[in-house]
Design a protein around this motif. Structure first.
Motif, PDB file in Angstrom:
ATOM      1  N   TYR A   1     -13.245   1.732  -5.777  1.00  0.00           N
ATOM      2  CA  TYR A   1     -12.590   1.610  -4.600  1.00  0.00           C
ATOM      3  C   TYR A   1     -11.671   2.832  -4.092  1.00  0.00           C
ATOM      4  O   TYR A   1     -11.202   3.079  -3.016  1.00  0.00           O
ATOM      5  CB  TYR A   1     -11.666   0.422  -4.494  1.00  0.00           C
ATOM      6  CG  TYR A   1     -12.371  -0.759  -4.716  1.00  0.00           C
ATOM      7  CD1 TYR A   1     -13.358  -1.383  -3.672  1.00  0.00           C
ATOM      8  CD2 TYR A   1     -12.498  -1.598  -5.758  1.00  0.00           C
ATOM      9  CE1 TYR A   1     -14.030  -2.535  -3.981  1.00  0.00           C
ATOM     10  CE2 TYR A   1     -13.193  -2.647  -6.037  1.00  0.00           C
ATOM     11  CZ  TYR A   1     -14.124  -3.147  -4.980  1.00  0.00           C
ATOM     12  OH  TYR A   1     -14.826  -4.358  -5.318  1.00  0.00           O
ATOM     13  N   ARG A   2     -11.441   3.846  -5.101  1.00  0.00           N
ATOM     14  CA  ARG A   2     -10.877   5.017  -5.014  1.00  0.00           C
ATOM     15  C   ARG A   2      -9.469   4.701  -4.434  1.00  0.00           C
ATOM     16  O   ARG A   2      -8.973   5.494  -3.655  1.00  0.00           O
ATOM     17  CB  ARG A   2     -11.503   5.933  -3.807  1.00  0.00           C
ATOM     18  CG  ARG A   2     -12.900   6.293  -4.347  1.00  0.00           C
ATOM     19  CD  ARG A   2     -13.042   7.077  -5.670  1.00  0.00           C
ATOM     20  NE  ARG A   2     -12.484   8.378  -5.637  1.00  0.00           N
ATOM     21  CZ  ARG A   2     -12.214   8.980  -6.731  1.00  0.00           C
ATOM     22  NH1 ARG A   2     -12.552   8.223  -7.854  1.00  0.00           N
ATOM     23  NH2 ARG A   2     -11.625   9.921  -6.814  1.00  0.00           N
ATOM     24  N   THR A   3      -8.661   3.639  -5.094  1.00  0.00           N
ATOM     25  CA  THR A   3      -7.470   3.484  -5.007  1.00  0.00           C
ATOM     26  C   THR A   3      -6.496   3.490  -6.196  1.00  0.00           C
ATOM     27  O   THR A   3      -6.975   3.357  -7.019  1.00  0.00           O
ATOM     28  CB  THR A   3      -7.440   2.005  -4.254  1.00  0.00           C
ATOM     29  OG1 THR A   3      -7.802   1.140  -5.040  1.00  0.00           O
ATOM     30  CG2 THR A   3      -7.876   1.938  -2.983  1.00  0.00           C
TER      31      THR A   3
ATOM     32  N   LEU B   1      -3.630   6.370 -12.123  1.00  0.00           N
ATOM     33  CA  LEU B   1      -5.248   6.120 -12.457  1.00  0.00           C
ATOM     34  C   LEU B   1      -5.708   5.527 -10.977  1.00  0.00           C
ATOM     35  O   LEU B   1      -5.307   4.805 -10.189  1.00  0.00           O
ATOM     36  CB  LEU B   1      -5.282   4.940 -13.562  1.00  0.00           C
ATOM     37  CG  LEU B   1      -4.841   5.348 -14.741  1.00  0.00           C
ATOM     38  CD1 LEU B   1      -5.007   4.255 -15.974  1.00  0.00           C
ATOM     39  CD2 LEU B   1      -5.622   6.614 -15.308  1.00  0.00           C
ATOM     40  N   ILE B   2      -6.983   6.054 -10.721  1.00  0.00           N
ATOM     41  CA  ILE B   2      -7.726   5.710  -9.456  1.00  0.00           C
ATOM     42  C   ILE B   2      -9.166   4.926  -9.965  1.00  0.00           C
ATOM     43  O   ILE B   2      -9.579   5.102 -10.927  1.00  0.00           O
ATOM     44  CB  ILE B   2      -8.286   7.037  -8.736  1.00  0.00           C
ATOM     45  CG1 ILE B   2      -7.025   7.939  -8.326  1.00  0.00           C
ATOM     46  CG2 ILE B   2      -9.201   6.551  -7.614  1.00  0.00           C
ATOM     47  CD1 ILE B   2      -6.265   7.499  -7.330  1.00  0.00           C
TER      48      ILE B   2
ATOM     49  N   ALA C   1       0.757  -1.219   0.023  1.00  0.00           N
ATOM     50  CA  ALA C   1      -0.056  -0.066  -0.070  1.00  0.00           C
ATOM     51  C   ALA C   1       0.764   1.220   0.065  1.00  0.00           C
ATOM     52  O   ALA C   1       0.605   2.386  -0.602  1.00  0.00           O
ATOM     53  CB  ALA C   1      -0.782  -0.002   1.278  1.00  0.00           C
ATOM     54  N   ALA C   2       1.941   1.234   0.769  1.00  0.00           N
ATOM     55  CA  ALA C   2       2.750   2.302   0.838  1.00  0.00           C
ATOM     56  C   ALA C   2       3.382   2.522  -0.412  1.00  0.00           C
ATOM     57  O   ALA C   2       3.612   3.754  -0.955  1.00  0.00           O
ATOM     58  CB  ALA C   2       3.863   2.226   2.131  1.00  0.00           C
ATOM     59  N   VAL C   3       4.050   1.511  -1.030  1.00  0.00           N
ATOM     60  CA  VAL C   3       4.791   1.748  -2.084  1.00  0.00           C
ATOM     61  C   VAL C   3       4.044   2.261  -3.339  1.00  0.00           C
ATOM     62  O   VAL C   3       4.366   2.914  -4.181  1.00  0.00           O
ATOM     63  CB  VAL C   3       5.465   0.171  -2.498  1.00  0.00           C
ATOM     64  CG1 VAL C   3       6.324   0.566  -3.886  1.00  0.00           C
ATOM     65  CG2 VAL C   3       6.745   0.193  -1.526  1.00  0.00           C
TER      66      VAL C   3
ATOM     67  N   VAL D   1      -3.824   0.527 -10.529  1.00  0.00           N
ATOM     68  CA  VAL D   1      -2.656   0.082 -11.505  1.00  0.00           C
ATOM     69  C   VAL D   1      -1.395  -0.014 -10.773  1.00  0.00           C
ATOM     70  O   VAL D   1      -0.425  -0.911 -10.660  1.00  0.00           O
ATOM     71  CB  VAL D   1      -2.491   1.027 -12.621  1.00  0.00           C
ATOM     72  CG1 VAL D   1      -1.448   0.679 -13.654  1.00  0.00           C
ATOM     73  CG2 VAL D   1      -3.777   1.024 -13.594  1.00  0.00           C
ATOM     74  N   SER D   2      -1.178   0.935  -9.661  1.00  0.00           N
ATOM     75  CA  SER D   2       0.219   1.072  -9.016  1.00  0.00           C
ATOM     76  C   SER D   2       0.129  -0.077  -8.054  1.00  0.00           C
ATOM     77  O   SER D   2       1.221  -0.802  -8.041  1.00  0.00           O
ATOM     78  CB  SER D   2       0.298   2.180  -8.024  1.00  0.00           C
ATOM     79  OG  SER D   2       0.454   3.426  -8.997  1.00  0.00           O
ATOM     80  N   LEU D   3      -1.073  -0.588  -7.446  1.00  0.00           N
ATOM     81  CA  LEU D   3      -1.105  -1.627  -6.696  1.00  0.00           C
ATOM     82  C   LEU D   3      -0.817  -3.176  -7.200  1.00  0.00           C
ATOM     83  O   LEU D   3      -0.231  -4.081  -6.647  1.00  0.00           O
ATOM     84  CB  LEU D   3      -2.547  -1.844  -5.952  1.00  0.00           C
ATOM     85  CG  LEU D   3      -2.706  -0.848  -4.979  1.00  0.00           C
ATOM     86  CD1 LEU D   3      -4.258  -0.899  -4.327  1.00  0.00           C
ATOM     87  CD2 LEU D   3      -1.987  -1.304  -3.540  1.00  0.00           C
ATOM     88  N   TYR D   4      -1.360  -3.181  -8.651  1.00  0.00           N
ATOM     89  CA  TYR D   4      -1.367  -4.323  -9.340  1.00  0.00           C
ATOM     90  C   TYR D   4       0.355  -4.525  -9.808  1.00  0.00           C
ATOM     91  O   TYR D   4       0.883  -5.585  -9.773  1.00  0.00           O
ATOM     92  CB  TYR D   4      -1.793  -4.493 -10.660  1.00  0.00           C
ATOM     93  CG  TYR D   4      -3.418  -4.778 -10.362  1.00  0.00           C
ATOM     94  CD1 TYR D   4      -3.971  -5.357  -9.163  1.00  0.00           C
ATOM     95  CD2 TYR D   4      -4.221  -3.718 -11.019  1.00  0.00           C
ATOM     96  CE1 TYR D   4      -5.463  -5.400  -9.115  1.00  0.00           C
ATOM     97  CE2 TYR D   4      -5.797  -4.050 -10.881  1.00  0.00           C
ATOM     98  CZ  TYR D   4      -6.493  -5.042  -9.699  1.00  0.00           C
ATOM     99  OH  TYR D   4      -7.418  -4.966  -9.679  1.00  0.00           O
TER     100      TYR D   4
END
Length: 183
Positions: free
Chosen positions: A67-69, A62-63, A41-43, A72-75
């Motif tokens: 979920y407003r997260t 991209l959000i 989550a932090a990264v 793309v960064s999470l994946y």
């Protein structure tokens, strides 16, 4: 010896190898999942903010509509974590050393930044807080960095070199760093 291993050794002594193995797996999963979620989550949010500032590709900012997260960064972080975990599966000590190299290098930069900001820019007269303590911290961390294995130093310095090349590319494109005094 890691805490997980210590717990597993004591569990094995108390209830046999099966209990030691079960304890090691349960502890690693419980701690691993918790630490992984927080780290990812932090990264991902760091990548999101760097993307939003134009330092990384726009897709990373991209959000997700629902979920407003920064999905793309999470994946991306999840995929990279999986790949790195598989690559270093048989060498967790090397991975740990590389992470430590990065963290310690960051702390060295932090100590230099404290001296630069308070002592040089603001001309602080608090020598203990703004010069002596950061210098002591820098020396201690520098000693730990110098004492690391050659492998960790080579890989860590290679990673820094890649970052410097990327920074040069950003500067050439006019997207370089902005100092706090410029903002």
């Amino acid at each position: 010896m890691t805490l997980t291993l210590i717990v597993a050794v004591h569990a094995a002594a108390a209830g046999g190898n099966w209990l030691g193995t079960l304890t090691a797996i349960a502890t690693a999963l419980a701690w691993g999942v918790a630490v992984s979620i927080v780290s990812q989550a932090a990264v991902s949010r760091l990548l999101f903010s760097m993307s939003r500032d134009g330092k990384l590709p726009k897709a990373l900012s991209l959000i997700h509509e629902r979920y407003r997260t920064p999905h793309v960064s999470l994946y991306l972080v999840a995929a990279l974590s999986l790949i790195i975990g598989i690559v270093f599966l048989d060498a967790p000590d090397v991975l740990t050393t590389l992470v430590n190299f990065g963290a310690l290098t960051g702390f060295c930069i932090l100590h230099v930044s404290v001296i630069s900001h308070y002592r040089i820019r603001q001309r602080s007269h608090r020598l203990l807080a703004h010069l002596a303590f950061p210098l002591i911290g820098l020396l201690i961390i520098g000693y730990v960095l110098i004492s690391m294995s050659a492998y960790a130093k080579v890989l860590g310095l290679a990673w820094i070199a890649i970052g410097m090349v990327y920074l040069a590319i950003l500067i050439k494109r006019g997207k370089g760093v902005h100092l706090a005094s410029e903002i």
